[in-house]
Scaffold this motif. Structure first.
Motif, PDB file in Angstrom:
ATOM      1  N   ALA A  33       0.855  -1.188   0.000  1.00  0.00           N
ATOM      2  CA  ALA A  33       0.000   0.000   0.000  1.00  0.00           C
ATOM      3  C   ALA A  33       0.888   1.233   0.000  1.00  0.00           C
ATOM      4  O   ALA A  33       2.076   1.167   0.317  1.00  0.00           O
ATOM      5  N   SER A  34       0.324   2.384  -0.351  1.00  0.00           N
ATOM      6  CA  SER A  34       1.094   3.627  -0.356  1.00  0.00           C
ATOM      7  C   SER A  34       0.221   4.784   0.086  1.00  0.00           C
ATOM      8  O   SER A  34      -0.998   4.755  -0.051  1.00  0.00           O
ATOM      9  N   SER A  35       0.884   5.807   0.641  1.00  0.00           N
ATOM     10  CA  SER A  35       0.167   6.989   1.101  1.00  0.00           C
ATOM     11  C   SER A  35       1.128   8.162   1.186  1.00  0.00           C
ATOM     12  O   SER A  35       2.195   8.051   1.780  1.00  0.00           O
ATOM     13  N   GLY A  36       0.747   9.283   0.572  1.00  0.00           N
ATOM     14  CA  GLY A  36       1.545  10.493   0.677  1.00  0.00           C
ATOM     15  C   GLY A  36       2.983  10.327   0.247  1.00  0.00           C
ATOM     16  O   GLY A  36       3.893  10.896   0.845  1.00  0.00           O
ATOM     17  N   GLY A  37       3.233   9.540  -0.788  1.00  0.00           N
ATOM     18  CA  GLY A  37       4.581   9.342  -1.281  1.00  0.00           C
ATOM     19  C   GLY A  37       5.369   8.290  -0.528  1.00  0.00           C
ATOM     20  O   GLY A  37       6.520   8.009  -0.865  1.00  0.00           O
ATOM     21  N   GLN A  38       4.793   7.697   0.511  1.00  0.00           N
ATOM     22  CA  GLN A  38       5.450   6.630   1.253  1.00  0.00           C
ATOM     23  C   GLN A  38       4.772   5.305   0.939  1.00  0.00           C
ATOM     24  O   GLN A  38       3.599   5.272   0.565  1.00  0.00           O
ATOM     25  N   SER A  39       5.538   4.218   1.097  1.00  0.00           N
ATOM     26  CA  SER A  39       4.973   2.907   0.819  1.00  0.00           C
ATOM     27  C   SER A  39       5.148   1.988   2.013  1.00  0.00           C
ATOM     28  O   SER A  39       6.050   2.166   2.837  1.00  0.00           O
ATOM     29  N   GLY A  40       4.264   1.021   2.121  1.00  0.00           N
ATOM     30  CA  GLY A  40       4.347   0.027   3.182  1.00  0.00           C
ATOM     31  C   GLY A  40       4.106  -1.347   2.599  1.00  0.00           C
ATOM     32  O   GLY A  40       3.425  -1.497   1.590  1.00  0.00           O
ATOM     33  N   ALA A  41       4.695  -2.364   3.218  1.00  0.00           N
ATOM     34  CA  ALA A  41       4.549  -3.720   2.706  1.00  0.00           C
ATOM     35  C   ALA A  41       4.648  -4.719   3.841  1.00  0.00           C
ATOM     36  O   ALA A  41       5.256  -4.455   4.875  1.00  0.00           O
ATOM     37  N   PHE A  42       4.043  -5.875   3.632  1.00  0.00           N
ATOM     38  CA  PHE A  42       4.190  -6.989   4.553  1.00  0.00           C
ATOM     39  C   PHE A  42       4.154  -8.279   3.757  1.00  0.00           C
ATOM     40  O   PHE A  42       3.359  -8.429   2.837  1.00  0.00           O
ATOM     41  N   GLY A  43       5.021  -9.225   4.087  1.00  0.00           N
ATOM     42  CA  GLY A  43       4.971 -10.491   3.380  1.00  0.00           C
ATOM     43  C   GLY A  43       6.293 -11.226   3.419  1.00  0.00           C
ATOM     44  O   GLY A  43       7.164 -10.950   4.245  1.00  0.00           O
ATOM     45  N   TYR A  44       6.427 -12.164   2.478  1.00  0.00           N
ATOM     46  CA  TYR A  44       7.599 -13.026   2.413  1.00  0.00           C
ATOM     47  C   TYR A  44       8.083 -13.116   0.975  1.00  0.00           C
ATOM     48  O   TYR A  44       7.276 -13.215   0.041  1.00  0.00           O
ATOM     49  N   SER A  45       9.376 -13.080   0.773  1.00  0.00           N
ATOM     50  CA  SER A  45       9.946 -13.288  -0.547  1.00  0.00           C
ATOM     51  C   SER A  45      11.252 -14.048  -0.417  1.00  0.00           C
ATOM     52  O   SER A  45      11.923 -13.986   0.620  1.00  0.00           O
ATOM     53  N   PHE A  46      11.619 -14.781  -1.460  1.00  0.00           N
ATOM     54  CA  PHE A  46      12.879 -15.519  -1.440  1.00  0.00           C
ATOM     55  C   PHE A  46      13.422 -15.644  -2.856  1.00  0.00           C
ATOM     56  O   PHE A  46      12.696 -15.530  -3.845  1.00  0.00           O
ATOM     57  N   ASP A  47      14.733 -15.874  -2.950  1.00  0.00           N
ATOM     58  CA  ASP A  47      15.398 -16.137  -4.220  1.00  0.00           C
ATOM     59  C   ASP A  47      16.475 -17.183  -4.013  1.00  0.00           C
ATOM     60  O   ASP A  47      17.244 -17.114  -3.046  1.00  0.00           O
ATOM     61  N   VAL A  48      16.521 -18.151  -4.921  1.00  0.00           N
ATOM     62  CA  VAL A  48      17.578 -19.153  -4.959  1.00  0.00           C
ATOM     63  C   VAL A  48      18.431 -18.860  -6.183  1.00  0.00           C
ATOM     64  O   VAL A  48      17.909 -18.755  -7.298  1.00  0.00           O
ATOM     65  N   THR A  49      19.725 -18.692  -5.979  1.00  0.00           N
ATOM     66  CA  THR A  49      20.622 -18.293  -7.059  1.00  0.00           C
ATOM     67  C   THR A  49      21.885 -19.164  -7.048  1.00  0.00           C
ATOM     68  O   THR A  49      22.091 -19.967  -6.143  1.00  0.00           O
ATOM     69  N   HIS A  50      22.719 -18.986  -8.074  1.00  0.00           N
ATOM     70  CA  HIS A  50      24.017 -19.679  -8.165  1.00  0.00           C
ATOM     71  C   HIS A  50      23.864 -21.190  -7.950  1.00  0.00           C
ATOM     72  O   HIS A  50      24.635 -21.816  -7.216  1.00  0.00           O
ATOM     73  N   VAL A  51      22.853 -21.752  -8.596  1.00  0.00           N
ATOM     74  CA  VAL A  51      22.569 -23.179  -8.428  1.00  0.00           C
ATOM     75  C   VAL A  51      23.704 -24.023  -9.007  1.00  0.00           C
ATOM     76  O   VAL A  51      24.107 -23.853 -10.162  1.00  0.00           O
ATOM     77  N   ASN A  52      24.245 -24.919  -8.185  1.00  0.00           N
ATOM     78  CA  ASN A  52      25.319 -25.843  -8.573  1.00  0.00           C
ATOM     79  C   ASN A  52      26.548 -25.117  -9.120  1.00  0.00           C
ATOM     80  O   ASN A  52      27.299 -25.678  -9.932  1.00  0.00           O
ATOM     81  N   ASP A  53      26.746 -23.891  -8.669  1.00  0.00           N
ATOM     82  CA  ASP A  53      27.903 -23.094  -9.092  1.00  0.00           C
ATOM     83  C   ASP A  53      29.154 -23.629  -8.396  1.00  0.00           C
ATOM     84  O   ASP A  53      29.185 -23.755  -7.163  1.00  0.00           O
ATOM     85  N   SER A  54      30.192 -23.936  -9.165  1.00  0.00           N
ATOM     86  CA  SER A  54      31.418 -24.484  -8.586  1.00  0.00           C
ATOM     87  C   SER A  54      32.112 -23.494  -7.655  1.00  0.00           C
ATOM     88  O   SER A  54      32.946 -23.882  -6.840  1.00  0.00           O
ATOM     89  N   ALA A  55      31.737 -22.203  -7.763  1.00  0.00           N
ATOM     90  CA  ALA A  55      32.342 -21.187  -6.898  1.00  0.00           C
ATOM     91  C   ALA A  55      31.700 -21.149  -5.513  1.00  0.00           C
ATOM     92  O   ALA A  55      32.223 -20.517  -4.597  1.00  0.00           O
ATOM     93  N   ASN A  56      30.561 -21.807  -5.340  1.00  0.00           N
ATOM     94  CA  ASN A  56      29.920 -21.857  -4.024  1.00  0.00           C
ATOM     95  C   ASN A  56      30.839 -22.564  -3.041  1.00  0.00           C
ATOM     96  O   ASN A  56      31.325 -23.665  -3.318  1.00  0.00           O
TER      97      ASN A  56
END
Length: 256
Positions: free
Chosen positions: A220-243
């Motif tokens: 949601a947003s109000s007066g140029g400000q924003s608010g949020a609630f929730g969950y997010s995730f990212d899986v990256t560098h899958v099977n990367d030999s540098a891990n």
């Protein structure tokens, strides 16, 4: 560690009401996407038409990967949540590297507390410099912080509300994109008692059938400000030999 984590999340849920009430009362504009979801998958999008529903339990397929890196965020941000200038509120950020093969090794940064687990050994650091060994043989304090734990709460519990939206590449991985029905918002929106934009998106790898990225939240947003609630995730560098996860070098001995 896990107990305090869950306690904080309970408080965050209560903070959702205050943050989104302020936002909803002032404006119906869409927020600037604080979870950094790509354009075209914005908050408040309608559910996908047709397609198969999401299968639960996909996060267990992460254990079949050789290695990966991850980041996840849960909590409330913006609109009255910040404790001081520059802070974004009560949002918790967890990052880490997971090595499944040939020897299990995990490195996690949990809101600034860093932990390394290699086999049966565990070390913790508050500053990334001085490390303290742990006598605990229970690795759940770390494994409970991996994406699979919260994924089950947000996506497995609501899997029947997701349908296929199409094929997309996410984090460099060819994926099936699932979109959650707007009806899922009623499961959590009641906590806030206000109307807010809702978004639920999930990307699952075509090869390996593991979750690659997801978001489940309210905006949601109000007066140029924003608010949020929730969950997010990212899986990256899958099977990367540098891990890599290696034992810390500056280990402080604890007197016996």
């Amino acid at each position: 560690m896990v107990t305090s984590q869950r306690t904080i999340r309970g408080l965050v849920a209560l903070g959702l009401a205050a943050g989104l009430v302020v936002a909803a009362c002032g404006s119906s504009n869409t927020t600037s996407n604080p979870f950094n979801v790509p354009a075209g998958n914005g908050a408040g999008a309608s559910s996908a038409a047709g397609g198969n529903s999401l299968t639960s339990g996909l996060s267990s397929n992460l254990d079949a990967l050789t290695s990966y890196q991850f980041s996840e965020s849960i909590g409330a941000s913006g609109l009255g949540g910040a404790a001081s200038p520059g802070e974004t509120g009560m949002s918790l950020l967890i990052t880490g590297t997971v090595i499944n093969k040939p020897t299990t090794a995990i490195m996690v940064n949990n809101f600034g507390i860093q932990t390394i687990v290699i086999g049966t050994q565990e070390w913790t650091s508050m500053d990334g410099n001085s490390w303290y060994p742990s006598s605990s043989t229970d690795a759940s304090s770390v494994t409970d912080l991996l994406p699979g734990k919260d994924y089950a709460t947000w996506f497995d519990s609501n899997s029947t509300g997701f349908t296929v939206a199409g094929d997309e590449t996410k984090n460099g991985v060819p994926c099936v994109h699932y979109k959650g029905s707007d009806s899922l918002s009623s499961l959590y929106a009641g906590l806030a008692g206000v109307s807010a934009n809702f978004q639920a998106d999930l990307w699952v790898a075509k090869d390996g059938n593991y979750p690659v990225s997801g978001i489940y939240g309210f905006f949601a947003s109000s007066g140029g400000q924003s608010g949020a609630f929730g969950y997010s995730f990212d899986v990256t560098h899958v099977n990367d030999s540098a891990n890599s996860v290696t034992p810390p070098t500056n280990v402080v001995s604890i007197p016996s």
